[in-house]
Scaffold this motif. Structure first.
Motif: not given
Length: 252
Positions: A93, A95, A221, A238, A241
């Protein structure tokens, strides 16, 4: 905003890849040199994804000799994670950040280092293409610089680099505009030049270039929460995800 980014994600690989459809998934297969692409949800698909669809894509990726990689946004396609994990892939994952405000302050460059946009005929092109590869312990594939040059000439990519006094790139990155949206990608710093703020300076240059060329949405990202805090200094916030799935043991 997430809908706008989904349209971008579906559009941007098509300038350098062919799309193969597998029901709820689309596999982008790069044509020519450069980083290989991935599979992601078919545009508009937000529901569940059967593990069988993931396994069919993985089989095709193995047949093609390309990485078994999937990328998507957790909030947009929440049903994909269970399927890729059931197929044996590991999910990482990151941000997902969008530029929403002005930078706190411009990054300070080390003495002797300059940052500029690099064009197709620039003598620094080869080293600017190579720097992000070196950041990940790799070397450019044959023809990578020529392909980037062609994309620069076509307006599909914009390239920025942090250069030492010999005009050799220590760090570099790109943004890839599609209409009013662009993503900052591939920012990397050579190992010997890390921890000097060069990646952030390159990102700031890319943001300024994107804004100067009319981009309304600039996004990226981040590697992790620590890096996200650095990007926040440039005005990124952000909003979701970004998920990447790949076989166990491969770098995330």
């Amino acid at each position: 905003m997430l809908t706008r980014l989904e349209s971008y994600y579906d559009s941007v690989p098509r300038s350098a890849a062919r799309a193969e459809e597998f029901g709820p998934l689309t596999l982008f297969v790069r044509e020519g040199a450069g980083w290989p692409y991935y599979a992601r949800p078919a545009l508009g698909h937000t529901g569940e994804v059967p593990v069988e669809a993931v396994e069919k894509v993985r089989a095709r990726q193995r047949e093609l000799g390309v990485p078994e990689a999937f990328e998507w946004v957790a909030e947009t396609t929440p049903g994909l994670r269970a399927a890729v994990e059931a197929s044996g892939l590991v999910v990482h994952a990151h941000p997902l950040m969008v530029l929403t405000e002005a930078a706190e302050e411009p990054p300070v460059l080390p003495e002797g280092v300059t940052v500029r946009m690099v064009g197709a005929a620039d003598p620094a092109l080869e080293s600017a293409v190579a720097a992000p590869y070196a950041a990940f312990g790799a070397t450019p594939t044959a023809g990578a610089a020529a392909q980037v040059a062609a994309r620069l000439d076509a307006g599909l990519t914009r390239l920025a680099a942090a250069l030492d006094p010999s005009d050799t790139a220590l760090a570099a990155g790109q943004h890839q505009p599609v209409g009013p949206v662009t993503e900052v990608v591939g920012v990397g710093t050579r190992p010997e030049a890390r921890r000097r703020g060069l990646g952030l300076a390159v990102t700031a240059a890319l943001v300024a270039d994107a804004r100067a060329h009319g981009a309304e949405t600039v996004f990226l990202s981040a590697t992790d929460a620590t890096v996200a805090r650095l990007y926040a200094r440039l005005g990124f916030r952000t909003i979701g995800t970004a998920l990447i799935a790949e076989p166990a043991g491969e770098a995330g």
